[in-house]
Every structure is written in C-alpha cells, then in structure tokens.
Design a protein around this motif. Structure first.
Motif, PDB file in Angstrom:
ATOM      1  N   ALA A 124      -1.566  -6.371  -5.956  1.00 18.97           N
ATOM      2  CA  ALA A 124      -0.131  -6.574  -6.207  1.00 18.97           C
ATOM      3  C   ALA A 124       0.660  -6.413  -4.907  1.00 18.97           C
ATOM      4  CB  ALA A 124       0.364  -5.594  -7.265  1.00 18.97           C
ATOM      5  N   LEU A 125       0.273  -5.438  -4.092  1.00 23.01           N
ATOM      6  CA  LEU A 125       0.947  -5.268  -2.806  1.00 23.01           C
ATOM      7  C   LEU A 125       0.658  -6.470  -1.904  1.00 23.01           C
ATOM      8  CD1 LEU A 125       0.261  -1.482  -2.082  1.00 23.01           C
ATOM      9  CD2 LEU A 125       2.428  -2.521  -2.787  1.00 23.01           C
ATOM     10  N   GLY A 126      -0.562  -6.956  -1.983  1.00 24.78           N
ATOM     11  CA  GLY A 126      -0.958  -8.074  -1.149  1.00 24.78           C
ATOM     12  C   GLY A 126      -0.170  -9.343  -1.438  1.00 24.78           C
ATOM     13  N   ARG A 127       0.147  -9.573  -2.699  1.00 27.46           N
ATOM     14  CA  ARG A 127       0.824 -10.835  -3.038  1.00 27.46           C
ATOM     15  C   ARG A 127       2.341 -10.699  -3.074  1.00 27.46           C
ATOM     16  NH1 ARG A 127      -2.208 -10.060  -8.364  1.00 27.46           N
ATOM     17  NH2 ARG A 127      -0.843  -8.648  -9.466  1.00 27.46           N
ATOM     18  N   ALA A 128       2.857  -9.468  -2.942  1.00 18.85           N
ATOM     19  CA  ALA A 128       4.315  -9.283  -2.998  1.00 18.85           C
ATOM     20  C   ALA A 128       4.981  -9.883  -1.757  1.00 18.85           C
ATOM     21  CB  ALA A 128       4.651  -7.803  -3.104  1.00 18.85           C
ATOM     22  N   ALA A 187       1.406   3.738   1.601  1.00 21.75           N
ATOM     23  CA  ALA A 187       0.691   2.479   1.338  1.00 21.75           C
ATOM     24  C   ALA A 187      -0.127   2.088   2.566  1.00 21.75           C
ATOM     25  CB  ALA A 187       1.690   1.389   0.978  1.00 21.75           C
ATOM     26  N   PRO A 188      -1.288   1.470   2.360  1.00 20.72           N
ATOM     27  CA  PRO A 188      -2.098   1.032   3.505  1.00 20.72           C
ATOM     28  C   PRO A 188      -1.267   0.103   4.393  1.00 20.72           C
ATOM     29  CG  PRO A 188      -3.351   0.837   1.454  1.00 20.72           C
ATOM     30  CD  PRO A 188      -1.941   1.152   1.073  1.00 20.72           C
ATOM     31  N   ALA A 239       2.115  -5.232   6.383  1.00 22.68           N
ATOM     32  CA  ALA A 239       2.356  -6.045   7.592  1.00 22.68           C
ATOM     33  C   ALA A 239       2.903  -7.414   7.218  1.00 22.68           C
ATOM     34  CB  ALA A 239       1.055  -6.183   8.381  1.00 22.68           C
ATOM     35  N   GLY A 240       3.959  -7.796   7.863  1.00 26.17           N
ATOM     36  CA  GLY A 240       4.526  -9.122   7.635  1.00 26.17           C
ATOM     37  C   GLY A 240       5.349  -9.263   6.374  1.00 26.17           C
TER      38      GLY A 240
END
Lengths: 253, 253
Positions: A25-29, A42-43, A48-49
């Motif tokens: 979920a964090l990756g696609r937010a 959070a990692p 990043a970005g």
C-alpha cells in the motif's frame, strides 16, 4: 474519478514487522500522510519520490482532512499510523470525518491491519495476554479522568490483564501512579508489571517488576505497560499468564 | 547444544498479513509444530521439505512438549499459532511448560508477534477499537463461566468496547446469547455488533447489526464479535468508535 484512501498500519517500526499488504500500500501510494514521528518509522525506500504530508501530533484532523481531499481528487493516498491503525489510531478519525462529509460511499477507504503495540509488547515480555485482557489509555486529553478510573477499577476488579497505553508524558505525570493505586485495590503486591519502551525500535528496553516496587518515574510516552491478572507470574524474567492448560492436565498451578 | 524455539504468529491466514519476521522464522525452522488447521494457514512453500508435527485442537500440551524436546535436542523449531501467538494462543503454554521443566534459561525461546484476530476483525468492520476495549473469550472449557460473566458485566458496565473470542461452537451454544443479555444491561438496543467470520480467509463474511437484532445462530467458532461502546455508531455499514477528536475540534458528536 475518486481515488483510494488506505489507512496503513506500520507496526512497531521494524520493517520485519511490516506486513506485505501494508508495504504494498505504501509502495503504490502517490501521497503519504502521517505524523512526522510515524513517517520516520516507515522504510525510507518506500517513501522515496513520494509526496509526503506530515504534521505534528495534534494535527490529526488536518491530516485526515487533507487525505480525504486528495482521495476525492482522484489520488491514491496512504494515511499511516504506528502499531495497528485501528487501535487508538487514525482509522477512526478518517472514517468519522469521511462520514461527516458524506464521502464513505463515494470513496474507497480501506483499513489495513498490522501488529499492534499490545502484541509487540506482549511478545517481548513473554506471554502475558493468553487470557482475557483490557486496554486502557491513560490520556485524559479527550477522555474524562473519571471514565478512565472507572475502567481501570472495573477491569482490575474482574481480573483482566491490563494493557496501559499512553501511560505517562512530561505533562501527564500523576495519572500512572494513581492508576497503579487503583489496580492495587484488587491485586497483590507481587503482581508482575511489565514495561516495554520503544518495542522493536532503537533504544528498546524491556523490564518487569512487582507491582509494589514498580517505579512510574521511568515511564514515558513511548512506553506500554502490561499489568498481570491474579494468576500472572514471572518465570525467569518472563511474564506468563496461564490459560488453564496446566490445571486441565493436572499439573497444578 | 540447545536449539532455538520460535513461537510464530501466522496472522489471520492471508500471506499478505504474515510479517517478514515470521516468514523468515518458518523458513529457517527444521521442525514446524502446530494444530492442523493452523498449519493449513501457513504458506505451503514455507512448509515444503520440513518436518511437520500436527495434532488436533486438544493436543496443545503434546505439541508444546514435543517442541521443547526437539529444541533441547539442538533442533531449530517453530511452534505456530493463528493470529498473534501471544493472544489466547500457544506462547503461554510453551513458556509455562518450559518453566516447569526448568528450560527457560537453557533454551532460546522467542515469541514473534503478528496481526491478531482482533485487529483483523476491526479493520474489516471499520474502526471500532479506537478507544478502550476488552477482550473476553466465551470458552468455558478452562475458565469457570462465573468468571466470564463477571468480566463481561464489568467491561460492559465501564463502557469498554468488547471483543469476543471463541463466541460459539456446536457444543457451546448458550453462552453467546447469555453474554449478549449481560451486555444489554448496560447498552442500548441500537448498539452496533460487528461479526467477522474467516477474516482474510476464503469464505470471509463481515456484517454488523443492532444489538437488539443480532442473531447468535449465525455465529460459529471461526467468528469474532465486536460489540460497540456507548458511543460506537454505524456509518454506511462501518463500525466507528469516536475517540473524541470531533468533539475536541468542536464538530459535535
């Protein structure tokens, strides 16, 4: 087109305790919203970005509102909480505010569970939560102290194990000693009290003491307390609440 | 040389909710011990090629003993529980039995936390656990029913949200209606009651009803119930317990 708002549970902070679901979920937010201290948990590679929106601890309403606005504008938003987002955390405020604005049916709002502080603390202490337990926050910022006292008294009187959230801060220093007095009406001086500070984070500290000896001064807002029930004992430093198996099998307790 | 025994939390069952820490523990274990139904919840690729020891639901003592024996013989052992291994689960029995056998200092026994059933159910229902809550198991196999009744009454009387574990099975069918009667002494008929069956597993079912309308017959041993406190409400089908933010910010509740 309305976007998606995911309320993400970061767990205690260690990436090893972040669920794959929450990591994704964090990756696609596109936008990640959270209290500064939580974003720090959070990692970093997942942030990043990304556009980040962080506010101080009292900015919850502002954060929830901004997250809803962004989702309504079609963006993919993650609102983060430490521990489990549903336990004393942001999931409630997001859903309340969405309801107030009539957005609950328009937006896709999902709550993603995680490892709550109570489970992290319990694992580090041993196994104090193998029988009925009650969670009480000692923060009287939004709950009258009388209500908190009543809950402590009721839970201790009915022999619940007690998990104490928000036990003490610099400004709230008298509540914990008072809470322990209430517990002591119902529990003996040998009752184990476990203290976990910074569970699974740098500076982690785990200890257990007798209720009669417990030093409230060592507690801060990054701590969680677990007070045993009438059967909880310390075994080689571990807090263990019997569930009754040993008695069932005739081993005697 | 003594081995390592890790008590592993499988979470609700979906691999997306298994923490990396628990996944790694399963990966490095030589022997994996668990109730058959729990082993079925673990990702099959993590069990491939491992020695597995599974027993029926009443074989907890046998499982814990075998796990300790194997660790003592130098093996790397994982004992699995669904949900969080510390919440009504195997961590307690493993530590109790280890203490009884004097193994707590000899063996390296670690409890690895996970996503408990209470957090999984809450996330699916909305945000019912944003304020103080109590967990009560209705299983009277090892706890006298009088103790359970006292806890239900105390927790409902002090306005805790209630999480009900083990609400009903084929053999235990009168306890849940009785428990709801006790709650109804303290809560109005409109109090939301959330029911989650098979959270994050095939056959997942989520529903919420008024306390006065709740049908206990639909509940089984794979279900968890969440009963709201005096402030919990249903918003577009979601259960929300206000924490007080809206009142604090003058939005009124």
């Amino acid at each position: 087109m309305a976007g998606i708002l995911e309320v993400v549970s970061l767990g205690p902070g260690d990436a090893a305790l972040l669920t794959p679901q929450c990591r994704e979920a964090l990756g696609r937010a596109e936008l990640i919203v959270g209290y500064k201290r939580y974003l720090d948990l959070a990692p970093p590679e997942l942030l990043a970005g990304k556009e980040l929106l962080s506010t101080g601890m009292t900015g919850e309403m502002e954060r929830a509102g901004a997250a809803l606005d962004a989702a309504r504008a079609g963006r993919r938003v993650a609102v983060v909480s430490s521990g489990d987002a549903g336990v004393y955390a942001m999931a409630g405020l997001v859903l309340e505010l969405a309801a107030e604005r009539g957005l609950l049916t328009e937006l896709d709002i999902r709550v993603l569970p995680g490892v709550p502080a109570l489970a992290a603390a319990a694992a580090l202490l041993g196994a104090p939560l193998t029988h009925d337990f009650a969670c009480v926050s000692l923060s009287d910022l939004m709950t009258p102290w009388e209500v908190i006292e009543k809950r402590l008294d009721a839970a201790a009187g009915a022999d619940f194990v007690l998990v104490v959230y928000n036990p003490r801060s610099r400004k709230r220093d008298w509540q914990l000693p008072r809470a322990l007095q209430i517990v002591a009406r119902h529990r003996g001086p040998d009752t184990p009290v476990g203290l976990v500070r910074n569970a699974y984070r740098p500076g982690q500290a785990v200890s257990a003491a007798r209720l009669a000896d417990f030093d409230a001064e060592q507690v801060d807002m990054l701590s969680i307390l677990v007070v045993g029930n009438g059967s909880t004992r310390l075994e080689a430093g571990r807090m263990v609440t019997p569930r009754g198996y040993m008695a069932k099998y005739g081993r005697g307790e």
